[in-house]
Design an enzyme around this catalytic site. Structure first.
Site, PDB file in Angstrom:
ATOM      1  N   ASP A   1      -0.530   5.342  -2.269  1.00 26.83           N
ATOM      2  CA  ASP A   1      -2.659   5.483  -2.245  1.00 26.83           C
ATOM      3  C   ASP A   1      -3.297   6.644  -2.323  1.00 26.83           C
ATOM      4  O   ASP A   1      -2.278   7.052  -1.294  1.00 26.83           O
ATOM      5  CB  ASP A   1      -3.196   3.636  -2.923  1.00 26.83           C
ATOM      6  CG  ASP A   1      -3.508   3.864  -3.341  1.00 26.83           C
ATOM      7  OD1 ASP A   1      -5.250   4.482  -3.482  1.00 26.83           O
ATOM      8  OD2 ASP A   1      -4.146   2.728  -3.270  1.00 26.83           O
TER       9      ASP A   1
ATOM     10  N   ASP B   1      -8.258   1.387 -12.132  1.00 28.64           N
ATOM     11  CA  ASP B   1      -8.638   0.218 -11.315  1.00 28.64           C
ATOM     12  C   ASP B   1      -9.612  -0.227 -12.467  1.00 28.64           C
ATOM     13  O   ASP B   1      -9.359  -1.864 -11.613  1.00 28.64           O
ATOM     14  CB  ASP B   1      -9.277   0.186  -9.512  1.00 28.64           C
ATOM     15  CG  ASP B   1      -8.420   0.255  -7.935  1.00 28.64           C
ATOM     16  OD1 ASP B   1      -7.455   0.810  -8.662  1.00 28.64           O
ATOM     17  OD2 ASP B   1      -8.754   0.518  -7.418  1.00 28.64           O
TER      18      ASP B   1
HETATM   19  C1  DGJ Z   1      -7.076   1.328  -4.806  1.00 32.10           C
HETATM   20  C2  DGJ Z   1      -5.657   0.822  -5.991  1.00 32.10           C
HETATM   21  O1  DGJ Z   1      -6.519   1.883  -6.724  1.00 32.10           O
HETATM   22  C3  DGJ Z   1      -5.046  -0.897  -6.030  1.00 32.10           C
HETATM   23  O2  DGJ Z   1      -5.175  -0.642  -7.361  1.00 32.10           O
HETATM   24  C4  DGJ Z   1      -4.983  -0.916  -4.762  1.00 32.10           C
HETATM   25  O3  DGJ Z   1      -3.380  -0.494  -4.647  1.00 32.10           O
HETATM   26  C5  DGJ Z   1      -5.841  -1.088  -3.955  1.00 32.10           C
HETATM   27  N1  DGJ Z   1      -6.660   0.120  -3.525  1.00 32.10           N
HETATM   28  C6  DGJ Z   1      -5.022  -1.484  -2.516  1.00 32.10           C
HETATM   29  O4  DGJ Z   1      -5.589  -1.266  -1.334  1.00 32.10           O
END
Ligand code: DGJ
Length: 711
Positions: free
Chosen positions: A450, A514
């Site tokens: 991430d 997301d």
């Molecule tokens: C952002 C990501 O896009 C999510 O899927 C998740 O992993 C969160 N961060 C976790 O903090």
């Protein structure tokens, strides 16, 4: 062929013709359709039919636009190269040598001995007809050279008058916007130190607004995961150009004697079959790479929306058991497992399992997951650090920041996190060793990597730090992959803010967004697959209503949307009803049955009239099979919906149509064509492509999936 003056490159339906003048850089005379095997007379004829005089009030002599147009050639647009030596602008007069490499690549070495510069340019038509342009500038002189930019450009016909660019935001990545190509030189910039949700992504020039299946389109994408510039030049007295390059800050690239700067690869795709032709070249090229993931893409469960930061080992283990029962093949533990990470304000940088939450470590979970027949995956955010972490307390000097930005001034905090300076060798080694140890100890098969903030005021050793940071992140991924063969990595950046071909040269899929709202996902995934093939696009079934939007949708619709990518769940499967559990089991089985086709075929998007419709298909390379999904994102306009001309089928074969209602039944009203019934319908490919398939009166936000198999 190469007769000394001309170089003709050809591959997979694309030709590039390059002409080398007596002095200066070669020019690109043609990028587009394959013109067949041309001889010297043809090329001479091409020159004579395309050469021109100069317009009044411009240069006395008309120059062909070179591979890297600049002021010293009389180019009035944005130069491809801008560099200074000790503050003095450099206007290179190149002497070039051209070396053809096989049928589809050429390397041009251009030297200006007086200016002390060498420019090496490689053009290659890769698999699928995708054109790769690489520039590298070397300082042969004594004093340092500052490179302001070095960008790749290719000409498009002046008849290309429309520009499509992309923008977006969190949970709504890759939204296209089309308008006229502005006159003069224009740039789109991204300064986020990652692509960004609003990344320019792909710049498309087209004759008229681009369509899915017809018309000429020219595209450029930059394989770079940080600051970029996309550009168009549409001067009145020259041809039109499109291009892209890295956005550099002043003094970010300073070349001492003998140093060189290699610009990120720019990818150019031309199509005379609309946007699907553009995507087809990207997909074919991606799939031909040796590192492309070739094993069946596993059905994933990611724990984020199931438990967020609330890590209770018993609950997570129960989730793993339920996932295995449903057919999940890869179980990924998301954020929240490491030291002090009970919320998003602490812990980043301390990549050690938190004994307060996981008293026995993660080994028991990882072993359970494997014993249930699944791979174990783990979330990291390697480039980031919280000030509230042991790492930041021990090494405050390892931050990639200017001193004024730590701690963030009031109002400028970014998820309360900072960036670790990976170009610092000690920081790099510390991180590599922590990650590598965990990969070994836990048998991690998959990392969700991430990156949740922009790089703001990035400073490394007193100079702009985005460029070295990006290269160091690439090095870290490369090293982990080399040390742990088989390890797969997903590029996530608050969803789909880092999905470029630079990061994808070394990672295996992206988390596209997301947003698990399938209505939003229809478009996010559609535009992500303009470049990435569907097997690289993470697409999970979430709960209803969606956490990111509050929209409630039918499970069948969510499943149909997930089947368009690398499928899985982002859902607390323990909360599913019995009926839902049966339905998602059937989905898992269907995914496993169809993924061979879905992840190897070519993707088609028949053009539709109704703005509420999304129609997408995947057709097997040998056209023996296809799956089409028809989805609505709103209420359809006409009482009699349109017929869809299915694209890509073999007109000479007959196909049997079967609705795959394992995903769940769709709701439709007044128009129910017979092919939606239980009895299979058989019809020729020609009928389906020329006459079309009558759509049902689908209700808003409904999906139907039809599977075609050739007799
Ligand atoms: C952002 C990501 O896009 C999510 O899927 C998740 O992993 C969160 N961060 C976790 O903090």
């Amino acid at each position: 062929m190469n007769n000394g003056t001309w170089t003709l490159l050809r591959r997979d339906g694309v030709a590039l013709i390059i002409a080398a003048p007596e002095t200066g850089l070669p020019a690109v005379l043609h990028w587009g359709a394959d013109l067949g095997p041309l001889d010297a007379a043809d090329l001479d004829g091409l020159d004579r039919t395309t050469a021109r005089q100069t317009a009044p009030g411009t240069l006395d002599t008309a120059w062909r636009l070179s591979l890297a147009p600049q002021e010293s050639e009389g180019w009035p647009g944005r130069p491809a190269l801008l560099a200074t030596r000790a503050g003095r602008p450099l206007f290179p007069r190149w002497e070039a040598t051209v070396e053809q490499q096989g049928d589809a690549a050429v390397e041009v070495t251009a030297v200006d001995a007086a200016a002390g510069l060498t420019l090496r340019t490689r053009l290659e038509i890769g698999a699928g007809g995708l054109v790769l342009v690489d520039h590298e500038l070397q300082n042969d002189g004594g004093e340092a050279v500052d490179v302001a930019w070095l960008e790749a450009t290719l000409p498009v016909p002046k008849t290309a008058d429309h520009l499509t660019s992309f923008t977006g935001r969190w949970a709504r990545e890759k939204a296209p916007a089309t308008g006229a190509i502005p006159r003069g030189s224009t740039v789109r910039e991204s300064r986020r130190g990652r692509g960004g949700h609003d990344s320019p992504w792909v710049t498309l020039a087209s004759t008229g607004a681009p369509r899915n299946r017809t018309g000429e389109v020219w595209a450029v994408h930059l394989g770079w995961s940080a600051d970029v510039r996309h550009r168009t030049d549409r001067p009145t007295d020259h041809v039109t150009l499109i291009g892209a390059g890295e956005l550099l800050r002043p003094s970010e690239i300073r070349l001492d004697h003998g140093d060189s700067y290699r610009a990120p690869t720019a990818y150019f795709s031309w199509s005379d079959t609309g946007l699907d032709g553009i995507a087809d070249r990207f997909h074919t090229w991606m799939r031909a790479r040796p590192q492309h993931p070739r094993t069946a893409r596993p059905l994933v469960l990611n724990t984020w929306e199931a438990v967020y930061f609330d890590h209770d080992p018993a609950r997570v283990e129960a989730l793993a058991r339920r996932a295995a029962e449903i057919g999940v093949e890869r179980f990924v533990l998301d954020d929240g497992w490491f030291t002090a990470r009970r919320h998003d304000r602490a812990g980043l940088g301390d990549w050690e399992v938190d004994p307060a939450v996981w008293p026995e470590g993660l080994e028991p979970l990882a072993e359970l997951v494997r014993s249930l027949g699944m791979q174990f995956g783990l979330w990291f955010e390697p480039e980031m650090v919280n000030l509230d972490s042991n790492l930041a307390r021990a090494h405050p000097d390892w931050l990639l920041a200017s001193p004024e930005s730590v701690p963030s001034p009031e109002g400028l905090s970014f998820r309360t996190q900072y960036v670790l300076d990976l170009a610092n060798p000690e920081a790099f080694e510390h991180l590599r060793s922590q990650m590598s140890t965990l990969v070994d100890r836990l048998g991690i098969a998959f990392i969700k990597w991430d990156h949740n903030r922009d790089l703001v005021e990035a400073v490394h050793e007193g100079r702009p730090g985005t460029h070295p940071q990006t290269l160091a992140a690439y090095r870290l991924i490369d090293r982990l992959k080399a040390d742990h063969p088989g390890l797969e990595i997903e590029s996530c950046s608050s969803g789909g803010a880092r999905t470029d071909l630079g990061i994808l040269a070394r990672t295996d899929r992206v988390w596209a967004s997301d947003s698990n709202d399938p209505v939003e996902r229809q478009d996010i995934q559609r535009w992500t697959e303009l470049v990435l093939p569907p097997e690289m696009i993470g697409a999970h079934v979430g709960p209803s209503p969606a956490h990111s939007s509050g929209r409630a949708t039918a499970l069948a619709y969510r499943i149909a949307t997930s089947l368009q990518g690398s499928a899985g769940f982002e859902w607390d499967l323990l909360s599913c009803t019995e009926e839902e559990t049966e339905q998602i089991k059937a989905f898992g089985a269907l995914y496993k049955e169809l993924r061979g086709l879905l992840h190897s075929g070519f993707v088609v998007h028949p053009d539709v009239l109704d703005p509420a419709l999304r129609v997408r298909g995947v057709v097997a390379a040998d056209r023996s099979e296809a799956v089409f999904t028809v989805a609505t994102v709103a209420s359809i306009e006409d009482a009699l919906p349109e017929r869809i001309r299915l694209a890509g089928l073999d007109p000479e074969r007959r196909y049997t149509l079967r609705v795959r209602d394992e995903i769940g039944a769709s709701k439709h009203g007044w128009t129910t064509p017979p092919w939606l019934g239980k009895d299979p319908v058989t019809v020729s490919g020609r009928v389906l492509t020329e006459v079309g398939l009558q759509l049902p009166g689908l209700w808003p936000v409904q999906a139907v999936m039809v599977h075609l198999t050739a007799a």
